[in-house]
Design a protein around this motif. Structure first.
Motif, PDB file in Angstrom:
ATOM      1  N   TYR A  60       0.834  -1.194   0.000  1.00  0.00           N
ATOM      2  CA  TYR A  60       0.000   0.000   0.000  1.00  0.00           C
ATOM      3  C   TYR A  60       0.873   1.251   0.000  1.00  0.00           C
ATOM      4  CZ  TYR A  60      -4.026  -2.873   1.374  1.00  0.00           C
ATOM      5  OH  TYR A  60      -5.021  -3.817   1.415  1.00  0.00           O
ATOM      6  N   ILE A  61       0.506   2.220  -0.804  1.00  0.00           N
ATOM      7  CA  ILE A  61       1.089   3.561  -0.742  1.00  0.00           C
ATOM      8  C   ILE A  61       0.151   4.396   0.109  1.00  0.00           C
ATOM      9  CG2 ILE A  61       1.755   5.602  -2.059  1.00  0.00           C
ATOM     10  CD1 ILE A  61       2.145   3.644  -4.474  1.00  0.00           C
ATOM     11  N   LEU A  62       0.662   4.987   1.176  1.00  0.00           N
ATOM     12  CA  LEU A  62      -0.184   5.692   2.135  1.00  0.00           C
ATOM     13  C   LEU A  62       0.144   7.173   2.171  1.00  0.00           C
ATOM     14  CD1 LEU A  62      -0.077   3.083   5.035  1.00  0.00           C
ATOM     15  CD2 LEU A  62      -1.940   3.456   3.398  1.00  0.00           C
ATOM     16  N   LEU A  63      -0.909   7.971   2.113  1.00  0.00           N
ATOM     17  CA  LEU A  63      -0.787   9.430   2.225  1.00  0.00           C
ATOM     18  C   LEU A  63      -1.413   9.845   3.552  1.00  0.00           C
ATOM     19  CD1 LEU A  63      -0.466   8.845  -0.855  1.00  0.00           C
ATOM     20  CD2 LEU A  63      -1.578  11.027  -1.276  1.00  0.00           C
ATOM     21  N   ASP A  64      -0.581  10.384   4.421  1.00  0.00           N
ATOM     22  CA  ASP A  64      -1.029  10.800   5.749  1.00  0.00           C
ATOM     23  C   ASP A  64      -1.547  12.226   5.677  1.00  0.00           C
ATOM     24  OD1 ASP A  64      -1.384  11.508   8.378  1.00  0.00           O
ATOM     25  OD2 ASP A  64       0.602  10.895   9.046  1.00  0.00           O
ATOM     26  N   MET A  70      -5.026   8.105   3.165  1.00  0.00           N
ATOM     27  CA  MET A  70      -5.506   7.635   1.876  1.00  0.00           C
ATOM     28  C   MET A  70      -4.542   6.558   1.409  1.00  0.00           C
ATOM     29  SD  MET A  70      -6.698   9.642  -1.593  1.00  0.00           S
ATOM     30  CE  MET A  70      -5.078  10.217  -2.105  1.00  0.00           C
ATOM     31  N   GLY A  71      -5.084   5.374   1.145  1.00  0.00           N
ATOM     32  CA  GLY A  71      -4.261   4.251   0.727  1.00  0.00           C
ATOM     33  C   GLY A  71      -4.472   3.940  -0.740  1.00  0.00           C
ATOM     34  N   ILE A  72      -3.411   3.537  -1.397  1.00  0.00           N
ATOM     35  CA  ILE A  72      -3.463   3.203  -2.823  1.00  0.00           C
ATOM     36  C   ILE A  72      -2.812   1.842  -3.010  1.00  0.00           C
ATOM     37  CG2 ILE A  72      -2.778   3.893  -5.152  1.00  0.00           C
ATOM     38  CD1 ILE A  72      -2.356   6.779  -3.795  1.00  0.00           C
ATOM     39  N   HIS A  73      -3.533   0.930  -3.655  1.00  0.00           N
ATOM     40  CA  HIS A  73      -2.987  -0.386  -3.980  1.00  0.00           C
ATOM     41  C   HIS A  73      -2.966  -0.522  -5.495  1.00  0.00           C
ATOM     42  CE1 HIS A  73      -1.937  -4.564  -3.817  1.00  0.00           C
ATOM     43  NE2 HIS A  73      -2.050  -4.616  -2.499  1.00  0.00           N
ATOM     44  N   PHE A 106      -3.730   8.173 -11.635  1.00  0.00           N
ATOM     45  CA  PHE A 106      -3.750   6.723 -11.460  1.00  0.00           C
ATOM     46  C   PHE A 106      -4.275   6.104 -12.745  1.00  0.00           C
ATOM     47  CE2 PHE A 106      -5.604   2.661  -9.910  1.00  0.00           C
ATOM     48  CZ  PHE A 106      -4.419   2.105  -9.470  1.00  0.00           C
ATOM     49  N   GLU A 107      -3.386   5.414 -13.431  1.00  0.00           N
ATOM     50  CA  GLU A 107      -3.704   4.778 -14.702  1.00  0.00           C
ATOM     51  C   GLU A 107      -3.694   3.271 -14.494  1.00  0.00           C
ATOM     52  OE1 GLU A 107      -1.823   4.739 -19.245  1.00  0.00           O
ATOM     53  OE2 GLU A 107      -1.060   6.130 -17.734  1.00  0.00           O
ATOM     54  N   ASP A 108      -4.709   2.573 -15.007  1.00  0.00           N
ATOM     55  CA  ASP A 108      -4.845   1.157 -14.663  1.00  0.00           C
ATOM     56  C   ASP A 108      -5.579   0.409 -15.777  1.00  0.00           C
ATOM     57  OD1 ASP A 108      -4.885  -1.229 -13.310  1.00  0.00           O
ATOM     58  OD2 ASP A 108      -6.341  -0.609 -11.797  1.00  0.00           O
ATOM     59  N   THR A 109      -4.841  -0.315 -16.581  1.00  0.00           N
ATOM     60  CA  THR A 109      -5.409  -1.010 -17.736  1.00  0.00           C
ATOM     61  C   THR A 109      -6.456  -2.037 -17.329  1.00  0.00           C
ATOM     62  OG1 THR A 109      -3.301  -0.744 -18.894  1.00  0.00           O
ATOM     63  CG2 THR A 109      -4.853  -2.336 -19.799  1.00  0.00           C
ATOM     64  N   ARG A 110      -6.153  -2.845 -16.318  1.00  0.00           N
ATOM     65  CA  ARG A 110      -7.051  -3.940 -15.950  1.00  0.00           C
ATOM     66  C   ARG A 110      -8.073  -3.557 -14.879  1.00  0.00           C
ATOM     67  NH1 ARG A 110      -3.924  -9.559 -15.436  1.00  0.00           N
ATOM     68  NH2 ARG A 110      -6.100 -10.241 -15.470  1.00  0.00           N
ATOM     69  N   LYS A 111      -7.930  -2.384 -14.324  1.00  0.00           N
ATOM     70  CA  LYS A 111      -8.925  -1.803 -13.401  1.00  0.00           C
ATOM     71  C   LYS A 111      -9.075  -2.543 -12.075  1.00  0.00           C
ATOM     72  CE  LYS A 111     -10.292   1.515 -16.217  1.00  0.00           C
ATOM     73  NZ  LYS A 111      -9.266   1.395 -17.255  1.00  0.00           N
ATOM     74  N   PHE A 112      -7.997  -3.185 -11.603  1.00  0.00           N
ATOM     75  CA  PHE A 112      -8.049  -3.854 -10.304  1.00  0.00           C
ATOM     76  C   PHE A 112      -7.536  -2.959  -9.174  1.00  0.00           C
ATOM     77  CE2 PHE A 112      -7.402  -7.974 -12.825  1.00  0.00           C
ATOM     78  CZ  PHE A 112      -8.760  -8.204 -12.894  1.00  0.00           C
ATOM     79  N   GLY A 113      -6.812  -1.896  -9.499  1.00  0.00           N
ATOM     80  CA  GLY A 113      -6.244  -1.015  -8.494  1.00  0.00           C
ATOM     81  C   GLY A 113      -7.324  -0.291  -7.708  1.00  0.00           C
ATOM     82  N   ARG A 114      -7.024   0.013  -6.451  1.00  0.00           N
ATOM     83  CA  ARG A 114      -8.025   0.632  -5.574  1.00  0.00           C
ATOM     84  C   ARG A 114      -7.425   1.732  -4.702  1.00  0.00           C
ATOM     85  NH1 ARG A 114     -10.670  -1.586  -8.717  1.00  0.00           N
ATOM     86  NH2 ARG A 114     -12.345  -3.117  -8.444  1.00  0.00           N
ATOM     87  N   PHE A 115      -8.287   2.723  -4.382  1.00  0.00           N
ATOM     88  CA  PHE A 115      -7.976   3.777  -3.417  1.00  0.00           C
ATOM     89  C   PHE A 115      -8.835   3.545  -2.175  1.00  0.00           C
ATOM     90  CE2 PHE A 115      -5.720   5.563  -6.751  1.00  0.00           C
ATOM     91  CZ  PHE A 115      -5.195   6.811  -6.466  1.00  0.00           C
ATOM     92  N   TYR A 116      -8.241   3.748  -1.014  1.00  0.00           N
ATOM     93  CA  TYR A 116      -8.924   3.518   0.260  1.00  0.00           C
ATOM     94  C   TYR A 116      -8.802   4.749   1.146  1.00  0.00           C
ATOM     95  CZ  TYR A 116      -8.109  -1.364  -1.159  1.00  0.00           C
ATOM     96  OH  TYR A 116      -8.054  -2.550  -1.856  1.00  0.00           O
TER      97      TYR A 116
END
Length: 271
Positions: A60-64, A70-73, A106-116
């Motif tokens: 996870y990439i986390l922005l405090d 905010m988390g990004i996977h 956030f660019e994502d060809t297969r669309k599995f990436g998520r923001f939390y």
């Protein structure tokens, strides 16, 4: 899927742009990218809040942002980068956030990436295992915790609740380094080899971070350079080639539904 070195590289790439900044807007092209929050939640909890830190926990990439994270996977094909303007011709941009005079894309060809959106780090800490590049990942820790479990060692390394951030590529490389067969049962592996595995995990992850990751998948970051650790791979993706250590033939099999590469000559399975 990006593993720890790739995610760490992306984290550091965007961190230099984001520290101290504030997001002023969010545009979403693929609604499922927002996993557990809405644009309304963004407006109330994230918008105009100062980004105090950007760091990685597992994959996870986390922005405090103070009161929230905010988390990004990235998942399989997610790409996170900063640009001066949005290229409307790109079809796979799932979302972008405006800050200052730039955009986090956030660019994502297969669309599995998520923001939390998380209230804090406790939820992730309860789900994720030890970080392999911290002092907590000690020789004593790995000796004690591999002996406690009767699992195939490759499957155990891929378990994010055990050690986080290690994926298919680096598990294969670390096991090759330690001369451990991927199907060996963790509790039956000698202490000497477990310590060699510890050394191998730290070595392959650290070296890959220095080189910017492998980038042997559909995966890039920043625009300054791309990772070249793929040039240093000894066994992953080398099926049919000779082992660089013993000249044995490298095989590919499946472990935990993942393609697994090893040399049966110098990675002998414990009977």
């Amino acid at each position: 899927m990006p593993e720890l070195p790739e995610v760490e590289t992306v984290t550091q790439s965007v961190k230099k742009h984001l520290m101290g900044k504030q997001f002023r807007s969010l545009d979403v092209n693929w609604q499922k990218t927002l996993h557990n929050f809405t644009i309304s939640d963004f407006d109330s909890s994230i918008k105009n809040k100062v980004i105090k830190n950007v760091y990685r926990r597992a994959k996870y990439i986390l922005l405090d942002l103070g009161e929230v994270l905010m988390g990004i996977h990235l998942r399989m094909t997610g790409k996170l980068y900063v640009v001066d303007s949005i290229d409307r011709s790109k079809k796979h941009i799932s979302l972008y956030l405006a800050f200052g005079d730039k955009y986090l894309v956030f660019e994502d060809t297969r669309k599995f990436g998520r923001f939390y959106m998380f209230d804090g780090i406790d939820y992730l800490n309860s789900k994720l295992g030890i970080e392999p590049l911290t002092k907590d990942f000690s020789k004593n820790w790995i000796l004690e915790n591999t002996k406690k479990r009767n699992r195939q060692i490759k499957s155990l390394l891929l378990d994010q609740s055990f050690v986080c951030g290690i994926g298919n590529i680096y598990a294969d490389e670390a096991l090759w380094y330690a001369r451990i067969h991927p199907l060996s049962i963790s509790s039956q592996i000698s202490g000497k080899k477990i310590l060699k595995l510890h050394e191998g995990i730290v070595k392959v992850l650290s070296e890959s971070i220095k080189k910017g990751g492998t980038t042997i998948r559909d995966y890039t970051y920043d625009f300054a350079y791309v990772g070249n650790y793929a040039l240093n791979l000894n066994v992953f993706g080398k099926q049919g080639e000779n082992c660089p250590r013993c000249e044995g033939l490298i095989f590919k099999t499946k472990v935990a539904q993942r393609g697994t590469h090893y040399c049966p000559k110098c990675q002998v399975k414990i009977s």
